[in-house]
Design a protein around this motif. Structure first.
Motif, PDB file in Angstrom:
ATOM      1  N   VAL A 102      45.902  27.071  28.486  1.00 49.03           N
ATOM      2  CA  VAL A 102      46.238  28.473  28.254  1.00 49.03           C
ATOM      3  C   VAL A 102      45.224  29.310  29.016  1.00 49.03           C
ATOM      4  CG1 VAL A 102      46.552  30.296  26.547  1.00 49.03           C
ATOM      5  CG2 VAL A 102      47.184  27.938  25.983  1.00 49.03           C
ATOM      6  N   LEU A 103      45.666  29.990  30.067  1.00 50.70           N
ATOM      7  CA  LEU A 103      44.807  30.863  30.857  1.00 50.70           C
ATOM      8  C   LEU A 103      44.992  32.292  30.364  1.00 50.70           C
ATOM      9  CD1 LEU A 103      44.579  28.340  32.604  1.00 50.70           C
ATOM     10  CD2 LEU A 103      44.850  29.793  34.628  1.00 50.70           C
ATOM     11  N   GLU A 104      43.896  32.943  29.991  1.00 51.71           N
ATOM     12  CA  GLU A 104      43.964  34.276  29.407  1.00 51.71           C
ATOM     13  C   GLU A 104      43.785  35.352  30.463  1.00 51.71           C
ATOM     14  OE1 GLU A 104      41.489  34.833  26.017  1.00 51.71           O
ATOM     15  OE2 GLU A 104      41.749  32.789  25.309  1.00 51.71           O
ATOM     16  N   GLY A 105      44.396  36.508  30.210  1.00 46.48           N
ATOM     17  CA  GLY A 105      44.297  37.629  31.123  1.00 46.48           C
ATOM     18  C   GLY A 105      45.340  37.536  32.215  1.00 46.48           C
ATOM     19  N   PRO A 106      45.583  38.643  32.933  1.00 47.66           N
ATOM     20  CA  PRO A 106      46.601  38.630  33.987  1.00 47.66           C
ATOM     21  C   PRO A 106      46.348  37.533  35.013  1.00 47.66           C
ATOM     22  CG  PRO A 106      45.766  40.853  33.607  1.00 47.66           C
ATOM     23  CD  PRO A 106      44.888  39.931  32.827  1.00 47.66           C
ATOM     24  N   GLN A 107      47.435  36.940  35.485  1.00 47.65           N
ATOM     25  CA  GLN A 107      47.352  35.880  36.492  1.00 47.65           C
ATOM     26  C   GLN A 107      48.255  36.215  37.669  1.00 47.65           C
ATOM     27  OE1 GLN A 107      45.203  33.324  36.025  1.00 47.65           O
ATOM     28  NE2 GLN A 107      44.628  34.132  34.009  1.00 47.65           N
ATOM     29  N   GLY A 108      48.253  37.514  38.052  1.00 49.03           N
ATOM     30  CA  GLY A 108      49.189  37.985  39.057  1.00 49.03           C
ATOM     31  C   GLY A 108      49.045  37.337  40.411  1.00 49.03           C
ATOM     32  N   THR A 109      47.828  37.021  40.844  1.00 50.80           N
ATOM     33  CA  THR A 109      47.629  36.472  42.190  1.00 50.80           C
ATOM     34  C   THR A 109      48.341  35.142  42.367  1.00 50.80           C
ATOM     35  OG1 THR A 109      45.532  37.606  42.523  1.00 50.80           O
ATOM     36  CG2 THR A 109      45.919  35.624  43.819  1.00 50.80           C
ATOM     37  N   LEU A 110      48.196  34.250  41.399  1.00 50.58           N
ATOM     38  CA  LEU A 110      48.760  32.909  41.545  1.00 50.58           C
ATOM     39  C   LEU A 110      50.149  32.771  40.937  1.00 50.58           C
ATOM     40  CD1 LEU A 110      45.634  30.669  40.850  1.00 50.58           C
ATOM     41  CD2 LEU A 110      46.573  31.367  43.046  1.00 50.58           C
ATOM     42  N   TYR A 111      50.486  33.620  39.955  1.00 48.86           N
ATOM     43  CA  TYR A 111      51.735  33.416  39.227  1.00 48.86           C
ATOM     44  C   TYR A 111      52.701  34.596  39.290  1.00 48.86           C
ATOM     45  CZ  TYR A 111      49.719  29.144  37.375  1.00 48.86           C
ATOM     46  OH  TYR A 111      49.179  27.890  37.254  1.00 48.86           O
ATOM     47  N   GLY A 112      52.258  35.748  39.771  1.00 45.47           N
ATOM     48  CA  GLY A 112      53.180  36.843  40.008  1.00 45.47           C
ATOM     49  C   GLY A 112      53.664  37.527  38.754  1.00 45.47           C
ATOM     50  N   ALA A 113      54.935  38.007  38.808  1.00 47.42           N
ATOM     51  CA  ALA A 113      55.494  38.816  37.736  1.00 47.42           C
ATOM     52  C   ALA A 113      55.571  38.022  36.426  1.00 47.42           C
ATOM     53  CB  ALA A 113      56.885  39.301  38.122  1.00 47.42           C
ATOM     54  N   GLY A 114      55.376  38.742  35.330  1.00 52.80           N
ATOM     55  CA  GLY A 114      55.537  38.127  34.022  1.00 52.80           C
ATOM     56  C   GLY A 114      54.347  37.371  33.514  1.00 52.80           C
ATOM     57  N   SER A 115      53.175  37.559  34.116  1.00 48.28           N
ATOM     58  CA  SER A 115      51.971  36.891  33.626  1.00 48.28           C
ATOM     59  C   SER A 115      50.923  37.928  33.231  1.00 48.28           C
ATOM     60  CB  SER A 115      51.402  35.943  34.695  1.00 48.28           C
ATOM     61  OG  SER A 115      51.064  36.652  35.876  1.00 48.28           O
ATOM     62  N   LEU A 116      51.375  39.007  32.577  1.00 46.38           N
ATOM     63  CA  LEU A 116      50.485  40.111  32.219  1.00 46.38           C
ATOM     64  C   LEU A 116      49.381  39.664  31.273  1.00 46.38           C
ATOM     65  CD1 LEU A 116      52.987  41.656  33.363  1.00 46.38           C
ATOM     66  CD2 LEU A 116      52.499  43.431  31.678  1.00 46.38           C
ATOM     67  N   GLY A 117      49.740  38.893  30.277  1.00 47.67           N
ATOM     68  CA  GLY A 117      48.752  38.451  29.297  1.00 47.67           C
ATOM     69  C   GLY A 117      48.087  37.140  29.657  1.00 47.67           C
ATOM     70  N   GLY A 118      48.752  36.340  30.487  1.00 43.49           N
ATOM     71  CA  GLY A 118      48.239  35.027  30.859  1.00 43.49           C
ATOM     72  C   GLY A 118      49.379  34.052  31.006  1.00 43.49           C
ATOM     73  N   ILE A 119      49.042  32.770  31.084  1.00 39.36           N
ATOM     74  CA  ILE A 119      50.075  31.737  31.224  1.00 39.36           C
ATOM     75  C   ILE A 119      49.789  30.562  30.289  1.00 39.36           C
ATOM     76  CG2 ILE A 119      50.477  32.337  33.639  1.00 39.36           C
ATOM     77  CD1 ILE A 119      49.162  29.472  34.178  1.00 39.36           C
ATOM     78  N   ILE A 120      50.848  29.837  29.975  1.00 39.99           N
ATOM     79  CA  ILE A 120      50.770  28.568  29.244  1.00 39.99           C
ATOM     80  C   ILE A 120      51.297  27.488  30.177  1.00 39.99           C
ATOM     81  CG2 ILE A 120      51.559  27.263  27.244  1.00 39.99           C
ATOM     82  CD1 ILE A 120      51.909  29.938  25.809  1.00 39.99           C
ATOM     83  N   HIS A 121      50.456  26.497  30.443  1.00 38.09           N
ATOM     84  CA  HIS A 121      50.774  25.467  31.430  1.00 38.09           C
ATOM     85  C   HIS A 121      50.892  24.118  30.715  1.00 38.09           C
ATOM     86  CE1 HIS A 121      49.518  23.142  35.304  1.00 38.09           C
ATOM     87  NE2 HIS A 121      50.822  23.291  35.238  1.00 38.09           N
ATOM     88  N   LEU A 122      52.112  23.593  30.611  1.00 42.26           N
ATOM     89  CA  LEU A 122      52.359  22.284  30.007  1.00 42.26           C
ATOM     90  C   LEU A 122      52.386  21.224  31.101  1.00 42.26           C
ATOM     91  CD1 LEU A 122      55.333  23.167  27.601  1.00 42.26           C
ATOM     92  CD2 LEU A 122      52.889  23.357  27.148  1.00 42.26           C
ATOM     93  N   MET A 123      51.644  20.142  30.894  1.00 41.08           N
ATOM     94  CA  MET A 123      51.603  19.063  31.883  1.00 41.08           C
ATOM     95  C   MET A 123      52.053  17.752  31.233  1.00 41.08           C
ATOM     96  SD  MET A 123      48.048  20.161  33.668  1.00 41.08           S
ATOM     97  CE  MET A 123      47.539  20.983  32.172  1.00 41.08           C
ATOM     98  N   PRO A 124      53.308  17.369  31.404  1.00 47.45           N
ATOM     99  CA  PRO A 124      53.778  16.109  30.823  1.00 47.45           C
ATOM    100  C   PRO A 124      53.128  14.914  31.510  1.00 47.45           C
ATOM    101  CG  PRO A 124      55.440  17.039  32.263  1.00 47.45           C
ATOM    102  CD  PRO A 124      54.347  18.057  32.179  1.00 47.45           C
ATOM    103  N   ASN A 125      53.042  13.811  30.797  1.00 42.05           N
ATOM    104  CA  ASN A 125      52.527  12.587  31.402  1.00 42.05           C
ATOM    105  C   ASN A 125      53.484  12.132  32.506  1.00 42.05           C
ATOM    106  OD1 ASN A 125      50.213  12.204  29.747  1.00 42.05           O
ATOM    107  ND2 ASN A 125      51.554  11.537  28.094  1.00 42.05           N
ATOM    108  N   PRO A 126      52.980  11.855  33.702  1.00 41.37           N
ATOM    109  CA  PRO A 126      53.865  11.436  34.795  1.00 41.37           C
ATOM    110  C   PRO A 126      54.258   9.973  34.641  1.00 41.37           C
ATOM    111  CG  PRO A 126      51.593  11.406  35.537  1.00 41.37           C
ATOM    112  CD  PRO A 126      51.569  11.942  34.126  1.00 41.37           C
ATOM    113  N   PRO A 127      55.293   9.548  35.333  1.00 42.99           N
ATOM    114  CA  PRO A 127      55.635   8.121  35.327  1.00 42.99           C
ATOM    115  C   PRO A 127      54.478   7.284  35.851  1.00 42.99           C
ATOM    116  CG  PRO A 127      57.430   9.418  36.234  1.00 42.99           C
ATOM    117  CD  PRO A 127      56.275  10.347  36.086  1.00 42.99           C
ATOM    118  N   ASN A 128      54.226   6.163  35.203  1.00 42.40           N
ATOM    119  CA  ASN A 128      53.179   5.234  35.615  1.00 42.40           C
ATOM    120  C   ASN A 128      53.819   4.202  36.539  1.00 42.40           C
ATOM    121  OD1 ASN A 128      51.324   3.044  35.717  1.00 42.40           O
ATOM    122  ND2 ASN A 128      50.372   3.777  33.841  1.00 42.40           N
TER     123      ASN A 128
END
Length: 815
Positions: free
Chosen positions: A234-260
């Motif tokens: 969970v990244l807090e604060g605006p993330q406009g540079t890397l994520y653009g519109a809709g990230s005013l408050g921050g982002i939630i990044h889910l990373m599923p386990n990849p295939p082994n």
């Protein structure tokens, strides 16, 4: 889930031993090696299979370290050296053909370790971090990330927590808050960047991502379950540079386990739950990892079904436990490593949520009771497909991610009026997103490097509405002006809207170190947005001239530049100080207001913050982080209600937010970890729009809605061995959510919050089997999470209670 990492290493050892028996080899001998790019855990399994080496790890978090592809005729020692270069870890030889991977720096000293020899060689310049912020898109070590981030290791999630989806994240992250209209229909907020609690066509303030794929746009949280998710950031604060519109408050990044690519395995879990004052529930899940072509092609499949028992009684219809919710879905990922340094991932996700009725009650009727004339079911149907291609050259990476999302949310509200027959209002929002992003990244071990990328996004939102009367007569008195009431269960269309946004973007960010210990980062994002909108099923009362004028206002193009900058110093050992400036925005669109189609404009936030961080949670005896931020929010978009009570969107004015937050993690002993966090928000609407001033009282200070001024969390985590064969795990938490308001102004000014949510869980693991027992809402609190019932009645004392005390027994089996 924590057991999977242990099984991972045990499996590697078994494979290695079996291979060694079949084909003995000396660790110094060179052999043909072929290891695909991925994570260290996968790489050591492949290396063990190919060389017969037995490889273990001192810390299971090492398994998540990113590793390059390795090809050629090499010894096991040479391969390990290449895999661990720049990772802050090294390989220790154990016997002739055994290795143990350990961190370069030791864990905090203890009496038993005091006699261990101290190496005479100087320590590395950058301490190894157990946490790498992958959501920064440059794999930045936590000590060199300028900002507040919560990194949750998926191995810490129990299957009960995985079945809870977003609710689990809310219980663990103090800065994260939500509406509580029901799974799949909630709006998420980070810090105090919250527009309102009602659902209109505006874009989310929090960006959500599964890997590199965006999950939502002009729609609520899809609430994907967290089964087989390896990590959440969970990244807090605006993330406009890397994520653009809709990230005013921050982002939630889910990373599923990849295939082994190198090991067959999986897990099956099941649980039964009982809710006080309500129905029983249950959950079932299965995960399977299947290497199709060893080290080249693998498939990973996750499937699940969750049933949450109801606990709200409807006394008017004489129904009990009406708010039952069912969820089923799954995820499939195919990984292909065609050659040196190439990784291709194809991922598909599907989830369906069905709620039998609304989640709210009315205090005037009774605890956990309400009186509704009709049932108010809803469903959320979610589909995602994503293709990700990665090419890696030492410290240089190319990443391409392209995908499609279809998100359908169908809701219904009791529209019954006094002395009138039952009526039901329905709203269906279908959002389609196509997005592609291509970026070139230079990762350096010390947090330096750069990123340059381009992206394109096209989002279409179709919001359709209808009104149904169940009266016996053929025509009934109108509830919404211009919308006929046919009676006898026949639906009449109400005005809806279609919004389309197309964004073409160039973005970049670079970090450099002008003097030793000082890191400067600058970035920017240039976005051209093309917006269009039109009315759907307009009522007859709307003239063609009105519609043409509104749609002409919606069709426009605008170009926005979002700059960012930060300064960070780690010149003081084990202490990071930083200052950061970042911006974010949301494009405008069309909304229905009093059955008329109106335009709302884009809004923009600018945040300046300073912070400090010492230590790494889970590694150091004491780790803390603190942050102070000021946010200026211009032309705020908010989902409000029109004069009829229907959700709409408008610009409500300018606001400002002060945020102070802190977190402390203490490893009291090797077995016991204590965690505490607190956040304070002071948010105000400083320049309300004219219509908001007309709704408010003279001189009254208006706070921004739906986020508590004060929230905090305390938690404990205890792990111990019960002999050689069993492991015991105990965890508990209590989270306080302070008071907030449903919306802006007296009509939406209902109070909510001011409650404590608690949980306690214990598990015993023996080999591949784990037994668990969890208890939530220990004190059976009746706290109000959300004050909205139906928008057609905003004056009744509606509230959404915490789920009553619930106990769950679960069993997991890993193979």
């Amino acid at each position: 889930m924590g057991r999977r990492a242990d099984l991972f290493i045990v499996t590697a050892s078994i494979i290695a031993v079996a291979t060694a028996i079949a084909t003995p080899a000396c660790a110094a001998e060179r052999q043909d090696i072929s290891i695909a790019p991925g994570r260290l855990g996968e790489a050591v399994i492949a290396l063990g299979r190919q060389t017969g080496a037995s490889i273990g790890m001192s810390d299971q978090s090492l398994a998540a370290i990113r590793t390059p592809a390795i090809r050629g005729r090499l010894s096991a020692e040479a391969v390990l050296r290449r895999l661990l270069k720049g990772t802050g870890a090294r390989a220790q030889r154990i016997g002739g053909n055994g290795w143990r991977i350990v961190r370069t720096l030791p864990a905090p000293s203890s009496p038993s370790a005091a006699s261990a020899p101290i190496p005479a060689a100087p320590l590395p310049e950058q301490p190894p971090a157990q946490i790498v912020v992958t959501a920064s898109k440059r794999d930045t070590p936590l000590p060199r990330y300028a900002g507040m981030v919560e990194a949750l290791d998926g191995s810490l999630f129990t299957t009960a927590e995985a079945s809870g989806g977003t609710a689990t994240l809310l219980s663990r992250v103090a800065s994260l808050s939500s509406t509580h209209a029901g799974a799949g229909r909630n709006k998420l907020f980070i810090r105090a960047i919250a527009d309102s609690g009602v659902a209109g066509p505006t874009q989310a303030t929090t960006g959500q991502y599964l890997g590199d794929m965006r999950l939502n746009y002009a729609a609520p949280d899809p609430d994907l379950k967290l089964y087989d998710v390896g990590r959440v950031e969970v990244l807090e604060g605006p993330q406009g540079t890397l994520y653009g519109a809709g990230s005013l408050g921050g982002i939630i990044h889910l990373m599923p386990n990849p295939p082994n690519l190198g090991a067959y395995g999986g897990q099956i879990s099941a649980g039964l739950s009982a809710t006080q004052h309500g129905d029983p529930g249950g959950d079932l899940s299965a995960t399977l990892n299947l290497p199709i072509v060893p080290e080249k092609l693998a498939l990973r499949i996750v499937g699940y079904s969750v049933r949450d028992g109801g606990y709200i009684d409807d006394v008017h219809r004489d129904r009990q436990d009406v708010n039952r919710t069912g969820t089923y879905g799954g995820r499939a990922a195919l990984r292909f490593a065609p050659g040196d340094d190439w990784t291709i991932d194809l991922t598909g996700v599907y989830q369906h949520i069905h709620g039998d009725d609304a989640q709210y009650a009315a205090r005037s009727v009774g605890r956990l009771e309400r009186a509704s004339a009709v049932a108010q079911p809803y469903y959320a149907d979610y589909l995602l497909g994503n293709l990700r291609i990665e090419r890696q050259w030492d410290s240089l990476r190319f990443v391409s991610s392209t995908g499609y999302v279809r998100n359908i949310l169908a809701e219904s509200y009791d529209a019954t009026q006094a002395n009138s027959p039952p009526a039901l209002f329905r709203q269906r929002n279908r959002v389609d997103i196509f997005s592609t992003e291509n970026r070139l990244v230079r990762d350096l071990d010390n947090g330096l490097g750069w990123i340059l990328g381009a992206s394109y996004l096209r989002s279409t939102s179709d919001l359709k509405r209808s009104l149904t009367s169940y009266g016996a007569a053929a025509f009934q008195p109108a509830i919404i002006p211009g919308v006929p009431m046919f009676g006898r269960g026949m639906a009449a269309s109400a005005t809806g809207v279609r919004n389309m946004v197309q964004e073409a973007t160039l973005f970049g960010e670079a970090s450099f170190e002008p003097v030793k210990g000082l890191v400067a980062t600058f970035g920017g994002r240039l976005t051209n947005s093309r917006l269009s909108g039109r009315a759907l099923d307009p009522v007859a009362a709307l003239s063609n001239i009105e519609l043409a004028r509104a749609e002409a206002q919606a069709d426009r193009s605008e170009t926005i530049f979002l700059p960012s900058a930060s300064l960070l110093t780690d010149a003081i050992p084990d202490l990071t100080l930083y200052a950061r400036f970042q911006q974010g925005f949301r494009p405008g669109g069309l909304a229905v207001d009093d059955q008329r189609v109106r335009r709302f404009q884009n809004d923009r936030v600018s945040t300046a913050e300073i912070g400090a961080r010492k230590g790494v949670p889970g590694r150091d005896a004491i780790a803390f982080s603190a942050n102070v931020a000021y946010t200026d929010w211009r032309n705020i978009q908010a989902d409000v209600t029109d004069r009829i009570g229907l959700p709409t969107t408008a610009n409500i004015g300018d606001g400002r937010i002060y945020t102070v937050e802190g977190r402390v993690v203490v490893r009291a002993t090797r077995a016991l970890t204590l965690d505490g966090s607190v956040i304070y928000n002071d948010s105000r609407l400083t320049q309300p729009a004219a219509f908001v001033r007309a709704l408010s009282y003279e001189g009254r200070s208006l706070g921004l809605p739906n986020v508590a001024d004060l929230s905090g969390r305390v938690a404990l985590d205890y792990r111990a061995s019960l002999g050689d064969a069993m492991q015991f795990h105990l965890s508990g938490s209590a989270r306080y959510v302070g008071k907030s308001r449903l919306g802006v102004g007296p009509i939406l000014g209902q109070s909510q919050g001011d409650y404590v949510d608690t949980s306690l869980s214990a598990s015993i693991t023996r080999g591949p089997v784990q037994y668990s027992l969890s208890l939530t809402n220990l004190f059976d609190s009746d706290g109000n999470r959300f004050s909205l019932g139906t928008p057609f009645d905003l004056r009744t004392d509606y509230y959404t209670p915490l789920r009553p005390r619930t106990v769950r027994f679960g069993i997991d089996f890993a193979f």
